[in-house]
Design an enzyme around this catalytic site. Structure first.
Site, short mmCIF file in Angstrom:
data_model
loop_
_atom_site.label_atom_id
_atom_site.label_comp_id
_atom_site.label_asym_id
_atom_site.label_seq_id
_atom_site.Cartn_x
_atom_site.Cartn_y
_atom_site.Cartn_z
NE ARG A 54 26.03 -12.00 118.99
CZ ARG A 54 25.65 -10.79 118.63
NH1 ARG A 54 24.36 -10.46 118.61
NH2 ARG A 54 26.53 -9.87 118.29
CE1 TYR A 107 23.89 -37.93 120.60
CE2 TYR A 107 25.02 -35.90 120.04
CZ TYR A 107 23.86 -36.59 120.30
OH TYR A 107 22.66 -35.93 120.27
CG ASP A 179 32.28 -35.60 123.73
OD1 ASP A 179 32.07 -35.48 124.96
OD2 ASP A 179 31.37 -35.57 122.88
CE LYS A 204 23.61 -36.04 126.79
NZ LYS A 204 23.78 -34.88 125.89
#
Length: 384
Positions: A54, A107, A179, A204
């Protein structure tokens, strides 16, 4: 010498940054370290700085170094999804009572995060047209800690002048967050234009093959990078090693893919402008697009996303989506295959009734890298 100094050319950096040959075998592809914990050389004696995956994992480290190099940043961080990256950023930058300016086109998941999640712990937000620096300046309050931008925006393909907004944000003592998912670092590098933080959905264009979910943050300031890394570990929504490896693999072909996406999208947009059933085409590569000059100034080319509106309203737009054959009806974007969707009913359903509500007759395309003639013929038959 750091990997990020291998070359000044993007294509070379994309292939080599973070991708050091395995010291044990010489493998030219970084291994997938599918491991949760690491043998320590005595109590507190971490081998290579690794103790628990982690906190850090070598495969994720390779990706994070690659991301930082591609965006020209000091620190890159990889997450389980784009929204996980956004959540970590907001909880690092903000405290109850703070304020954020968000775009009037964004978005749907980002809007939902602000409207339904972040607002519940006392963070305020207001909406502005980020293509207009004066509108953003008017929306800023003494409590504003961040200005959030998507450029090109999702799904209306709006363009924001990043350099101009960086001055507006700096004057207010706020961070400019961009973004960069629609453009990718191949087409646009916001940090070089004055942004403080770049956000990506790695799902993406960076991954590029519709086979992985991931997110990223890249920052210009080392101290902010350390703060984000602390919260990344504390909150735990990190990219797994297999996901990190898949994104690294995708990034190696990012430049050639984006060239083809952009070439195909221009031809698709131009065809749509001539079609009798199309009432409006939204693509920054078209000279009539209001953000065309700004996009030409800050982008290498105009990307693979095209939106358009059709006569006949919502039902007609839905029917176009349903009739497509080469274009796959589905959410997401940026893969090698072309996708079509109805934002109002799909990716942006969460903004219904808000200032970000999208037109009901809107269709969004993620133009892939297939033969463009096949894509054009498919759209013509779908439009009827």
């Amino acid at each position: 010498m750091s990997d990020r100094h291998i070359s000044q050319h993007f294509e070379t950096v994309a292939i080599h940054a973070g991708n050091t040959a395995d010291p044990l075998t010489g493998a030219v592809v970084p291994p997938i370290y599918q491991v949760s914990t690491y043998k320590q050389d005595g109590v507190g004696g971490l081998r290579g700085g690794y103790e628990y995956s982690r906190s850090a994992n070598p495969t994720r480290t390779a990706l994070e170094e690659n991301l930082a190099a591609l965006e020209g940043g000091r620190r890159g961080l990889a997450f389980a999804s784009g929204l996980a990256a956004e959540d970590c950023l907001l909880r690092t930058l903000l405290a109850p009572g703070d304020h954020v300016v968000i775009p009037n086109d964004a978005y749907g998941g980002t809007f939902r995060l602000f409207a339904k999640v972040v607002s519940r712990w006392g963070v305020e937000w207001s909406v502005a047209d980020t293509s207009d620096p004066a509108a953003v300046r008017a929306a800023i309050t003494p409590k504003t800690k961040a200005v959030w931008v998507e450029t090109p925006s999702n799904p209306l393909l709006g363009i924001t002048d990043i350099a101009a907004l960086s001055h507006v944000a700096r004057e207010a003592g706020a961070k400019l967050v961009v973004d960069n998912t629609f453009a990718s670092p191949y087409l646009q590098q916001p940090l070089a234009l004055g942004a403080d933080v770049v956000v990506h959905s790695l799902t993406k264009y960076m991954g590029g093959h519709s086979d992985v979910v991931g997110g990223a943050l890249v920052v210009a300031d080392q101290a902010l990078g350390e703060e984000l890394a602390y919260h990344q570990n504390a909150m735990g929504a990190v990219a797994g090693p297999m996901d990190a490896w898949l994104v690294l693999r995708g990034i190696k072909t990012l430049a050639v893919r984006m060239d083809r996406h952009s070439e195909n999208a221009v031809k698709v947009a131009e065809m749509l402008t001539r079609h009798a059933r199309v009432t409006r085409v939204l693509y920054p590569g078209l000279p009539e697009h209001p953000g065309h000059e700004t996009a030409a100034k800050q982008m290498r080319s105009f990307g693979g996303m095209v939106s358009f509106q059709v006569e006949g309203g919502e039902e007609a737009a839905v029917e176009v989506c349903n009739r497509a054959k080469v274009f796959t009806l589905g959410e997401s974007l940026g893969g090698v295959e072309s996708l079509i969707e109805h934002p109002g009913r799909m990716t942006h359903a969460s903004v219904a009734g808000s200032l970000l509500e999208v037109p009901a007759d809107l269709v969004r395309l993620s133009v892939g890298i297939e033969n463009v003639d096949d894509l054009l013929e498919d759209l013509k038959q779908a439009l009827g």
